[in-house]
Design a protein around this motif. Structure first.
Motif, PDB file in Angstrom:
ATOM      1  N   MET A 100       0.829  -1.208   0.000  1.00  9.88           N
ATOM      2  CA  MET A 100       0.000   0.000   0.000  1.00  9.88           C
ATOM      3  C   MET A 100       0.857   1.250   0.000  1.00  9.88           C
ATOM      4  N   ALA A 101       1.883   1.252   0.778  1.00 15.15           N
ATOM      5  CA  ALA A 101       2.757   2.427   0.842  1.00 15.15           C
ATOM      6  C   ALA A 101       3.469   2.658  -0.474  1.00 15.15           C
ATOM      7  N   SER A 102       3.959   1.601  -1.110  1.00 12.06           N
ATOM      8  CA  SER A 102       4.690   1.771  -2.364  1.00 12.06           C
ATOM      9  C   SER A 102       3.769   2.252  -3.491  1.00 12.06           C
ATOM     10  N   SER A 103       2.527   1.746  -3.568  1.00  8.23           N
ATOM     11  CA  SER A 103       1.597   2.184  -4.615  1.00  8.23           C
ATOM     12  C   SER A 103       1.223   3.660  -4.439  1.00  8.23           C
ATOM     13  N   ASP A 104       1.019   4.082  -3.187  1.00  6.21           N
ATOM     14  CA  ASP A 104       0.716   5.500  -2.944  1.00  6.21           C
ATOM     15  C   ASP A 104       1.860   6.395  -3.351  1.00  6.21           C
ATOM     16  N   LEU A 105       3.074   5.987  -3.060  1.00  4.28           N
ATOM     17  CA  LEU A 105       4.247   6.791  -3.415  1.00  4.28           C
ATOM     18  C   LEU A 105       4.431   6.859  -4.931  1.00  4.28           C
ATOM     19  N   GLU A 106       4.149   5.747  -5.602  1.00  7.14           N
ATOM     20  CA  GLU A 106       4.284   5.752  -7.070  1.00  7.14           C
ATOM     21  C   GLU A 106       3.256   6.688  -7.715  1.00  7.14           C
ATOM     22  N   ASP A 107       2.023   6.687  -7.213  1.00 10.64           N
ATOM     23  CA  ASP A 107       1.006   7.600  -7.737  1.00 10.64           C
ATOM     24  C   ASP A 107       1.396   9.044  -7.502  1.00 10.64           C
ATOM     25  N   LEU A 108       1.922   9.347  -6.322  1.00  8.35           N
ATOM     26  CA  LEU A 108       2.356  10.717  -6.012  1.00  8.35           C
ATOM     27  C   LEU A 108       3.486  11.149  -6.927  1.00  8.35           C
ATOM     28  N   HIS A 123       2.093  11.882 -10.446  1.00  8.55           N
ATOM     29  CA  HIS A 123       1.378  13.158 -10.487  1.00  8.55           C
ATOM     30  C   HIS A 123       2.350  14.338 -10.525  1.00  8.55           C
TER      31      HIS A 123
END
Length: 306
Positions: A54-62, A65
């Motif tokens: 979950m943490a890695s997917s959020d960081l990749e989206d950020l 963007h």
């Protein structure tokens, strides 16, 4: 420039450890998670592998963007720099002028489309009006009243004109005596549609326009037949006609002098009309429309033509 990913912190598999930021559990644990007993723990923790994903997917989206925003800013700066170059200013001016012209053409096109829409609607209304008039004219053509006078053909008019010219050119040597002009016999004019509509409903009843004018024609027929006999010389009369002639003279009074009239005996003699209740109803309408009037005397009702 693209944003560099954050360095991986300590934890299982090198992922960041967010366990210390989670809220404290209740007394009995939360949803089956067991509480940590090691010092520094803050409650039950989810499995280490799911929290890391979950943490890695959020960081990749950020990161994606932020990189998109940076690329947009770069393109904007490039376009700004291109607009400031003197070699490209003329091209940009031409493009702006052409855009202005295109905008004007689009406005004119919208105005023309609105005008064509209005013209289409007006033509559609005109077409419906013409179709309605055509149907009315076709109906009138198919329903011409039989009592209207027929048009004289042009060929007969031409022949009459030629005969008149020939008679003027070639004058006969022996002048014939002029024929006697037929004496005038007054007839009752037919009832018009406006007069028929103006007759009161109680007087008109179920009588139709054609029925009333049919009686008018029969009355005129009786009047013509009677006064042809009165204008006929006595020598050419038969005995039956001579009897009618004397009866006509006996029926005249000072009130009918110079008038054209008939009685019920004339109607029975010269027409096939039945002198019944319907006939008298029609006579009431004819008196209302001032086609006939009654003169009574000597046990006779005389119908005088107005």
């Amino acid at each position: 420039m693209p944003v560099k990913p954050l360095p991986k912190g300590p934890g299982a598999g090198g992922s960041l450890d967010f366990s210390r930021y989670l809220p404290l559990p209740s007394a009995g644990g939360l949803n089956g998670y067991s509480a940590r007993t090691a010092p520094g723990s803050y409650g039950p923790q989810p499995p280490a592998s799911s929290s890391g994903n979950m943490a890695s997917s959020d960081l990749e989206d950020l990161c994606s963007h932020i990189n998109t925003k940076i690329s947009t800013i770069k393109k904007t700066l490039q376009l700004r720099n291109m607009g400031q170059e003197p070699s490209l200013k003329s091209v940009l001016c031409k493009i702006g002028h052409e855009m202005f012209l295109l905008n004007g053409l689009l406005n004119k096109m919208e105005i023309e489309v609105e005008h064509q829409e209005k013209l289409k609607n007006s033509l559609k209304e005109m077409q419906e009006s013409i179709k309605r008039d055509y149907n009315e004219a076709q109906h009138l053509r198919e329903n011409i009243p039989p009592h209207l006078p027929k048009a004289i053909p042009k060929c007969t008019v031409g022949l009459i004109g030629k005969s008149e010219e020939q008679s003027k050119v070639a004058e006969p040597e022996c002048v014939k005596k002029p024929a006697k002009e037929p004496k005038f016999i007054k007839e009752a004019p037919l009832i018009t549609a406006q007069e028929f509509e103006g007759v009161p409903a109680y007087m008109r009843g179920r009588l139709t326009y054609d029925q009333i004018n049919g009686v008018v024609q029969d009355l005129n027929k009786a009047v013509i037949s009677k006064y042809k006999i009165l204008h006929q010389p006595m020598k050419s009369m038969s005995s039956a006609v001579r009897n009618l002639y004397h009866r006509f003279l006996e029926e005249e009074t000072k009130d009918t002098k110079g008038e054209f009239f008939i009685v019920e005996a004339d109607i029975k003699e010269f027409t096939q009309l039945k002198v019944d209740k319907r006939f008298h109803s029609i006579l009431n309408i004819l008196r209302h429309c001032q086609r006939v009037r009654e003169v009574r005397g000597a046990r006779l009702v005389r119908y005088v033509i107005c």
